[in-house]
Design a protein around this motif. Structure first.
Motif, mmCIF file in Angstrom:
data_model
loop_
_atom_site.group_PDB
_atom_site.id
_atom_site.type_symbol
_atom_site.label_atom_id
_atom_site.label_comp_id
_atom_site.label_asym_id
_atom_site.label_seq_id
_atom_site.Cartn_x
_atom_site.Cartn_y
_atom_site.Cartn_z
ATOM 1 N N THR A 73 5.755 -3.067 3.657
ATOM 2 C CA THR A 73 4.836 -2.519 4.636
ATOM 3 C C THR A 73 3.464 -2.314 4.001
ATOM 4 O O THR A 73 3.290 -1.479 3.123
ATOM 5 N N LEU A 74 2.516 -3.097 4.429
ATOM 6 C CA LEU A 74 1.141 -2.954 3.982
ATOM 7 C C LEU A 74 0.276 -2.671 5.195
ATOM 8 O O LEU A 74 0.450 -3.275 6.246
ATOM 9 N N GLU A 75 -0.639 -1.770 5.050
ATOM 10 C CA GLU A 75 -1.511 -1.418 6.162
ATOM 11 C C GLU A 75 -2.935 -1.843 5.837
ATOM 12 O O GLU A 75 -3.421 -1.631 4.740
ATOM 13 N N GLU A 77 -6.942 -1.789 7.530
ATOM 14 C CA GLU A 77 -7.838 -1.332 8.572
ATOM 15 C C GLU A 77 -8.858 -2.434 8.813
ATOM 16 O O GLU A 77 -9.520 -2.900 7.885
#
Length: 124
Positions: A73-75, A77
């Motif tokens: 899981t990489l976020e 923006e």
């Protein structure tokens, strides 16, 4: 279809309990054959050592699944930016009446409703 989903959910929830159920069902076999402390009867192990190993394996199998989810899981923006064209303001004294706006249309509509909605009254 619902029963299949319920069976799958129940299986996933009870998966950590399977070693205990296996220990209860195969108690005699585990206590006599698989127990590591057969030579030490004073410990009264009766196969609990085998149960602990199976539970540790079950817990170990669940850990990598949780770690992979965290690592995968990489976020990010994302910011979208659009430059706004500069505005030019000019001063007007209001004397210039030669400019007429033909594109104006009065499509404004306002319903002045003073009535308040009241639900119907049902009598029993």
């Amino acid at each position: 279809m619902k029963s299949l989903i319920m069976m799958m959910a129940l299986t996933m929830l009870l998966k950590p309990v399977f070693p205990v159920v296996d220990y209860i069902v195969n108690y005699d076999y585990i206590a006599k054959v698989l127990c590591e402390n057969k030579t030490k009867p004073e410990l009264k192990c009766n196969g609990k050592c085998h149960l602990m190993k199976e539970m540790a394996k079950q817990a170990e199998n669940e850990k990598p699944i949780q770690n992979n989810k965290k690592q995968a899981t990489l976020e990010f923006e994302v910011l979208f930016f659009q430059e706004i064209a500069s505005l030019q303001f000019t001063q007007s004294n209001g004397d210039d009446k030669s400019i007429t706006l033909d594109c104006y249309s009065n499509h404004y509509f306002h319903l002045n409703s003073d009535a308040v909605f009241r639900p119907p009254i049902f009598s029993c």
